[in-house]
Write a protein that holds these residues in place. Sequence first.
Motif, PDB file in Angstrom:
ATOM      1  N   VAL A 263      16.096  14.153  63.040  1.00 38.25           N
ATOM      2  CA  VAL A 263      16.494  13.450  61.813  1.00 38.25           C
ATOM      3  C   VAL A 263      17.246  14.355  60.834  1.00 38.25           C
ATOM      4  CG1 VAL A 263      14.073  13.581  61.101  1.00 38.25           C
ATOM      5  CG2 VAL A 263      15.573  12.112  59.840  1.00 38.25           C
ATOM      6  N   SER A 264      16.837  15.639  60.712  1.00 38.13           N
ATOM      7  CA  SER A 264      17.563  16.552  59.808  1.00 38.13           C
ATOM      8  C   SER A 264      18.721  17.195  60.582  1.00 38.13           C
ATOM      9  CB  SER A 264      16.611  17.651  59.317  1.00 38.13           C
ATOM     10  OG  SER A 264      16.288  18.516  60.394  1.00 38.13           O
ATOM     11  N   TYR A 265      19.510  18.059  59.897  1.00 38.80           N
ATOM     12  CA  TYR A 265      20.551  18.814  60.615  1.00 38.80           C
ATOM     13  C   TYR A 265      19.955  20.004  61.351  1.00 38.80           C
ATOM     14  CZ  TYR A 265      23.931  16.007  58.133  1.00 38.80           C
ATOM     15  OH  TYR A 265      24.663  14.947  57.657  1.00 38.80           O
ATOM     16  N   GLY A 266      18.767  20.432  60.935  1.00 41.96           N
ATOM     17  CA  GLY A 266      18.119  21.565  61.595  1.00 41.96           C
ATOM     18  C   GLY A 266      17.038  22.112  60.682  1.00 41.96           C
ATOM     19  N   ALA A 267      16.138  22.895  61.278  1.00 40.04           N
ATOM     20  CA  ALA A 267      15.019  23.410  60.477  1.00 40.04           C
ATOM     21  C   ALA A 267      14.524  24.722  61.069  1.00 40.04           C
ATOM     22  CB  ALA A 267      13.887  22.394  60.445  1.00 40.04           C
ATOM     23  N   ASN A 286      20.363  11.831  55.443  1.00 37.30           N
ATOM     24  CA  ASN A 286      19.131  11.984  56.242  1.00 37.30           C
ATOM     25  C   ASN A 286      17.956  12.557  55.441  1.00 37.30           C
ATOM     26  OD1 ASN A 286      20.244  14.490  56.023  1.00 37.30           O
ATOM     27  ND2 ASN A 286      20.473  14.873  58.215  1.00 37.30           N
ATOM     28  N   LEU A 287      18.131  12.588  54.122  1.00 41.32           N
ATOM     29  CA  LEU A 287      17.079  13.126  53.247  1.00 41.32           C
ATOM     30  C   LEU A 287      15.778  12.323  53.356  1.00 41.32           C
ATOM     31  CD1 LEU A 287      16.429  15.016  50.674  1.00 41.32           C
ATOM     32  CD2 LEU A 287      17.098  13.062  49.350  1.00 41.32           C
ATOM     33  N   LYS A 288      15.897  11.010  53.199  1.00 46.74           N
ATOM     34  CA  LYS A 288      14.690  10.150  53.202  1.00 46.74           C
ATOM     35  C   LYS A 288      13.986  10.212  54.544  1.00 46.74           C
ATOM     36  CE  LYS A 288      14.790   6.692  49.649  1.00 46.74           C
ATOM     37  NZ  LYS A 288      16.058   6.054  49.226  1.00 46.74           N
ATOM     38  N   GLY A 289      14.760  10.101  55.624  1.00 45.94           N
ATOM     39  CA  GLY A 289      14.178  10.122  56.976  1.00 45.94           C
ATOM     40  C   GLY A 289      13.433  11.428  57.230  1.00 45.94           C
ATOM     41  N   GLU A 298       2.749  18.770  52.372  1.00 43.79           N
ATOM     42  CA  GLU A 298       3.262  18.869  51.001  1.00 43.79           C
ATOM     43  C   GLU A 298       4.727  19.275  51.123  1.00 43.79           C
ATOM     44  OE1 GLU A 298       1.089  21.213  47.771  1.00 43.79           O
ATOM     45  OE2 GLU A 298       2.759  22.510  48.353  1.00 43.79           O
ATOM     46  N   CYS A 299       5.638  18.451  50.629  1.00 43.60           N
ATOM     47  CA  CYS A 299       7.028  18.895  50.710  1.00 43.60           C
ATOM     48  C   CYS A 299       7.820  18.454  49.487  1.00 43.60           C
ATOM     49  CB  CYS A 299       7.703  18.471  51.999  1.00 43.60           C
ATOM     50  SG  CYS A 299       7.590  16.772  52.423  1.00 43.60           S
ATOM     51  N   PHE A 300       8.894  19.148  49.253  1.00 43.86           N
ATOM     52  CA  PHE A 300       9.737  18.817  48.096  1.00 43.86           C
ATOM     53  C   PHE A 300      11.186  19.173  48.392  1.00 43.86           C
ATOM     54  CE2 PHE A 300       7.904  23.023  47.525  1.00 43.86           C
ATOM     55  CZ  PHE A 300       8.957  23.809  47.098  1.00 43.86           C
ATOM     56  N   VAL A 301      12.080  18.463  47.688  1.00 46.26           N
ATOM     57  CA  VAL A 301      13.504  18.759  47.800  1.00 46.26           C
ATOM     58  C   VAL A 301      13.800  19.799  46.729  1.00 46.26           C
ATOM     59  CG1 VAL A 301      15.830  17.774  47.783  1.00 46.26           C
ATOM     60  CG2 VAL A 301      13.866  16.342  48.394  1.00 46.26           C
ATOM     61  N   THR A 302      14.455  20.852  47.110  1.00 46.19           N
ATOM     62  CA  THR A 302      14.650  21.922  46.137  1.00 46.19           C
ATOM     63  C   THR A 302      16.098  22.001  45.651  1.00 46.19           C
ATOM     64  OG1 THR A 302      14.166  24.235  45.735  1.00 46.19           O
ATOM     65  CG2 THR A 302      15.135  23.731  47.853  1.00 46.19           C
ATOM     66  N   LYS A 303      16.250  22.516  44.449  1.00 49.45           N
ATOM     67  CA  LYS A 303      17.601  22.754  43.919  1.00 49.45           C
ATOM     68  C   LYS A 303      17.849  24.259  43.947  1.00 49.45           C
ATOM     69  CE  LYS A 303      18.348  18.983  40.695  1.00 49.45           C
ATOM     70  NZ  LYS A 303      17.026  18.399  40.432  1.00 49.45           N
TER      71      LYS A 303
END
Length: 315
Positions: A263-267, A286-289, A298-303
């Motif tokens: 789902v993501s581009y890679g991890a 693909n952020l939501k997926g 526990e996860c978060f989108v970071t700036k």
Amino acid sequence: MKSVASAPAKVILFGEHFIVYGGKAILCAIDKRITVESEIVNSDTIQIDSDLGSITVSKSEPVDKVDAKFRSVIFIAQKMLKQFNSKSGLKISIRSEIPAGVGLGSSSACCVASAGSIAGLFTRYSKQEILNLALEGERTVFERASGADTASCTFGGIVEYTKQGTKNLDLSPKFQLIIANSKIVHSTSDVVARVKQFKESKSDEFAILCDNESALIEEVLDALEKNNSKEIGEKMTVNQAHLQKIGVSNKTLDLMVQSVKDVSYGAKLTGAGDGGCIIALVDESNLKGTLNALSEHECFVTKIDTVGVEQKLVN
Ligand code: MEV
């Protein structure tokens, strides 16, 4: 008068561990900070009050006798008091938004913010001078620290780091990063010591992996320049395989990385490994997926933090 400094957390996008052996690493400072406030007090002691506890030690306490969780800050305080011939003591308060021991650079950010805050009581240091002092402090606890984390927390932004110096990559990436925490706390110095054993017992394999990682990072720099999120993500997955080979991933991290593979581009894991966090590269599509796939954690989108260390004096 108080001297206040804060520094951001960081993630390693590419190159952890290999950087200890002279490679390159690419790091990104993120929007969680640690703040250190210090003031001169009329005493013979250095007092620290922090989220991790409190300590009061004599100004002349041998630094190796100090509890490891406060040692770097005590070292920085003692060094500044001595350098500026101060007859006073110091009171230091540390507040953090950065979870400790999970690869987000909490101890490096603490050293950077402490160096900025304590030095700021006596003089105005450049970012490079803050970095030098912070790294000296960090190495009282973690002798082999490459300096990559400290540099990222000092300069902010996305940087390319080698032991020769730091280069700001001055990018405006299209990608976003999701950070997911395994909640398994690790000791960076223990994991680094284990990699040293791997290097010593499997020197040929390690040398090949170092070469592969270096080649990967050159390709990543090109992909970053082109702002090609898909390619950068794919290279993260390759980097994760290198980290698995040197034994710093584990089942939990592998499963987390695996869960976002399609789902993501890679991890990949980020930081020392053996627990801590993974990062997943995404964009709006693909952020939501990806967040859904990681919903157990526990996860978060970071700036990206573009500022690095900040200092000010307050009354
Ligand atoms: C830890 O965040 C990064 C390591 O490469 C150690 C270091 O660079 O000092 C594992």
